[in-house]
Design a protein around this motif. Structure first.
Motif, PDB file in Angstrom:
ATOM      1  N   ALA A   5       0.857  -1.184   0.000  1.00  0.00           N
ATOM      2  CA  ALA A   5       0.000   0.000   0.000  1.00  0.00           C
ATOM      3  C   ALA A   5       0.891   1.232   0.000  1.00  0.00           C
ATOM      4  N   ILE A   6       0.425   2.281  -0.640  1.00  0.00           N
ATOM      5  CA  ILE A   6       1.148   3.555  -0.664  1.00  0.00           C
ATOM      6  C   ILE A   6       0.418   4.534   0.249  1.00  0.00           C
ATOM      7  N   TYR A   7       1.156   5.136   1.151  1.00  0.00           N
ATOM      8  CA  TYR A   7       0.601   6.111   2.085  1.00  0.00           C
ATOM      9  C   TYR A   7       1.349   7.438   1.969  1.00  0.00           C
ATOM     10  N   ASP A   8       0.621   8.520   2.192  1.00  0.00           N
ATOM     11  CA  ASP A   8       1.227   9.831   2.421  1.00  0.00           C
ATOM     12  C   ASP A   8       1.161  10.093   3.918  1.00  0.00           C
ATOM     13  N   VAL A   9       2.310  10.353   4.530  1.00  0.00           N
ATOM     14  CA  VAL A   9       2.424  10.406   5.986  1.00  0.00           C
ATOM     15  C   VAL A   9       2.735  11.830   6.448  1.00  0.00           C
ATOM     16  N   PHE A  10       2.225  12.156   7.614  1.00  0.00           N
ATOM     17  CA  PHE A  10       2.307  13.480   8.226  1.00  0.00           C
ATOM     18  C   PHE A  10       1.516  14.511   7.424  1.00  0.00           C
ATOM     19  N   THR A  11       0.355  14.053   6.989  1.00  0.00           N
ATOM     20  CA  THR A  11      -0.606  14.917   6.320  1.00  0.00           C
ATOM     21  C   THR A  11      -1.983  14.294   6.486  1.00  0.00           C
ATOM     22  N   ASP A  12      -3.017  15.118   6.413  1.00  0.00           N
ATOM     23  CA  ASP A  12      -4.384  14.595   6.471  1.00  0.00           C
ATOM     24  C   ASP A  12      -5.061  14.654   5.110  1.00  0.00           C
ATOM     25  N   ARG A  13      -4.273  14.900   4.053  1.00  0.00           N
ATOM     26  CA  ARG A  13      -4.838  14.920   2.703  1.00  0.00           C
ATOM     27  C   ARG A  13      -3.879  14.230   1.739  1.00  0.00           C
ATOM     28  N   PRO A  14      -4.406  13.607   0.680  1.00  0.00           N
ATOM     29  CA  PRO A  14      -3.539  12.904  -0.266  1.00  0.00           C
ATOM     30  C   PRO A  14      -2.619  13.858  -1.022  1.00  0.00           C
ATOM     31  N   GLN A 268      -3.953   6.712   2.794  1.00  0.00           N
ATOM     32  CA  GLN A 268      -3.616   5.760   1.740  1.00  0.00           C
ATOM     33  C   GLN A 268      -4.012   6.324   0.384  1.00  0.00           C
ATOM     34  N   THR A 269      -3.101   6.182  -0.595  1.00  0.00           N
ATOM     35  CA  THR A 269      -3.384   6.675  -1.942  1.00  0.00           C
ATOM     36  C   THR A 269      -3.414   5.576  -2.992  1.00  0.00           C
ATOM     37  N   ALA A 270      -2.863   4.384  -2.674  1.00  0.00           N
ATOM     38  CA  ALA A 270      -2.825   3.319  -3.685  1.00  0.00           C
ATOM     39  C   ALA A 270      -2.539   1.994  -3.000  1.00  0.00           C
ATOM     40  N   GLU A 271      -2.797   0.906  -3.730  1.00  0.00           N
ATOM     41  CA  GLU A 271      -2.437  -0.422  -3.256  1.00  0.00           C
ATOM     42  C   GLU A 271      -2.176  -1.289  -4.476  1.00  0.00           C
ATOM     43  N   GLY A 272      -1.427  -2.378  -4.276  1.00  0.00           N
ATOM     44  CA  GLY A 272      -1.119  -3.237  -5.404  1.00  0.00           C
ATOM     45  C   GLY A 272      -0.403  -4.489  -4.988  1.00  0.00           C
ATOM     46  N   THR A 273       0.143  -5.196  -5.974  1.00  0.00           N
ATOM     47  CA  THR A 273       0.817  -6.484  -5.778  1.00  0.00           C
ATOM     48  C   THR A 273       2.145  -6.472  -6.507  1.00  0.00           C
ATOM     49  N   LEU A 274       3.171  -7.012  -5.856  1.00  0.00           N
ATOM     50  CA  LEU A 274       4.444  -7.207  -6.528  1.00  0.00           C
ATOM     51  C   LEU A 274       4.312  -8.447  -7.420  1.00  0.00           C
ATOM     52  N   THR A 275       4.341  -8.251  -8.728  1.00  0.00           N
ATOM     53  CA  THR A 275       4.129  -9.359  -9.664  1.00  0.00           C
ATOM     54  C   THR A 275       5.414 -10.063 -10.056  1.00  0.00           C
ATOM     55  N   VAL A 276       6.544  -9.363  -9.921  1.00  0.00           N
ATOM     56  CA  VAL A 276       7.851  -9.962 -10.212  1.00  0.00           C
ATOM     57  C   VAL A 276       8.778  -9.588  -9.057  1.00  0.00           C
ATOM     58  N   LEU A 277       9.462 -10.591  -8.504  1.00  0.00           N
ATOM     59  CA  LEU A 277      10.377 -10.325  -7.402  1.00  0.00           C
ATOM     60  C   LEU A 277      11.809 -10.254  -7.914  1.00  0.00           C
ATOM     61  N   PRO A 278      12.650  -9.466  -7.227  1.00  0.00           N
ATOM     62  CA  PRO A 278      14.053  -9.385  -7.632  1.00  0.00           C
ATOM     63  C   PRO A 278      14.735 -10.741  -7.506  1.00  0.00           C
TER      64      PRO A 278
END
Length: 278
Positions: A5-14, A268-278
């Motif tokens: 998940a992608i978060y923006d931190v230390f803010t109350d707005r995206p 939170q602004t986004a979420e997803g899946t790692l489809t290919v690992l290093p």
């Protein structure tokens, strides 16, 4: 499946505050793989949420910049605590969770999408040379107020105080110092205007580890005096278009800081899946 998940931190707005990637269920990844994933995201920090290894903790966090692993960092700790409880992976007990990281155990008090991080892993370091500190931020040494110094609440930072009008004029000239936190402090209102330059990344829009350590530095330099609870409010990130708000607090007993905290929100602004690992 490894999700994030992608978060923006230390803010109350995206799309403000400090960006953070929170990676879940990555306990089978090696450190090298985590480092590669963090470099792929490219944010100032990426946090991997893992099962705790000690009974006192609710989860373990490994924190990476694009270039290295850190023992502790503030905005990944605040963001991870909100992400793990919001996703249902961790259940807060009386609104509290405990994070395990390389710097030790960090307690967090949660209230919805706001978290208060408290550290007792506190230290005051050696003073900084004024000329070196000034050269690192591209200003004349006469602009430096008081004595620059080092302090830590899990991760050591270099602090240099300026007049408020000089904070926007500073520029990044890292060399001898690879990280520096420049700030103004109003003794009447306890308002702080801060910026952080860090080697290997662009200017940081919000720095929780420095916000916590700043309280230790303010007490050490006599800018906050007397026993009790002292609070201060930090504005950071304006110069780079990602305004952030951090609320700091230090508890002083018998002239010594016994706890330091920072409070902030995350979105939170986004979420997803790692489809290919290093």
């Amino acid at each position: 499946m490894i999700t994030f998940a992608i978060y923006d931190v230390f803010t109350d707005r995206p799309y403000a505050g400090n960006q953070l990637a929170v990676v879940f269920d990555g306990q089978d990844l090696t450190g090298a793989q985590m480092q590669a994933v963090a470099k792929e995201f490219g944010y100032s920090e990426t946090v991997f949420v893992l099962p705790a290894t000690v009974a006192e903790a609710d989860y373990r966090a490994r924190i990476f910049t694009p270039e290295e692993e850190l023992p502790f960092a503030g905005h990944p700790t605040v963001g991870a605590s909100i992400a793990v409880t919001r996703s249902g992976r961790v259940k807060a007990r009386d609104g509290k969770v405990v994070q395990e990281c390389a710097a030790g155990l960090m307690g967090l008090q949660l209230d919805g999408d706001t978290a208060k991080l408290t550290s007792t892993v506190l230290a005051v370091g050696e003073p900084l040379d004024v000329e070196t500190a000034a050269a690192t931020i591209g200003l004349d040494p006469a602009k430096v107020l008081g004595r620059p110094g080092r302090a830590s609440a899990g991760l050591e930072h270099n602090f240099v105080r300026l007049a408020d009008e000089d904070v926007p004029a500073a520029s990044d000239h890292l060399g001898v110092l690879n990280r520096i936190y420049l700030f103004s402090f109003d003794p009447e209102t306890h308002a702080v205007h801060a910026r952080l330059f860090h080697e290997g990344m662009t200017e940081d829009p919000a720095t929780g580890s420095a916000a916590v350590a700043l309280g230790v530095h303010l007490v050490a330099e006599g800018l906050l005096t007397g026993d009790g609870v002292h609070t201060y409010e930090i504005s950071q990130g304006t110069e780079i278009g990602r305004p952030s708000r951090l609320l700091g607090e230090v508890v002083v007993e018998n002239g010594e800081v016994v706890a330091a905290s920072v409070t902030g929100s995350a979105v939170q602004t986004a979420e997803g899946t790692l489809t290919v690992l290093p």
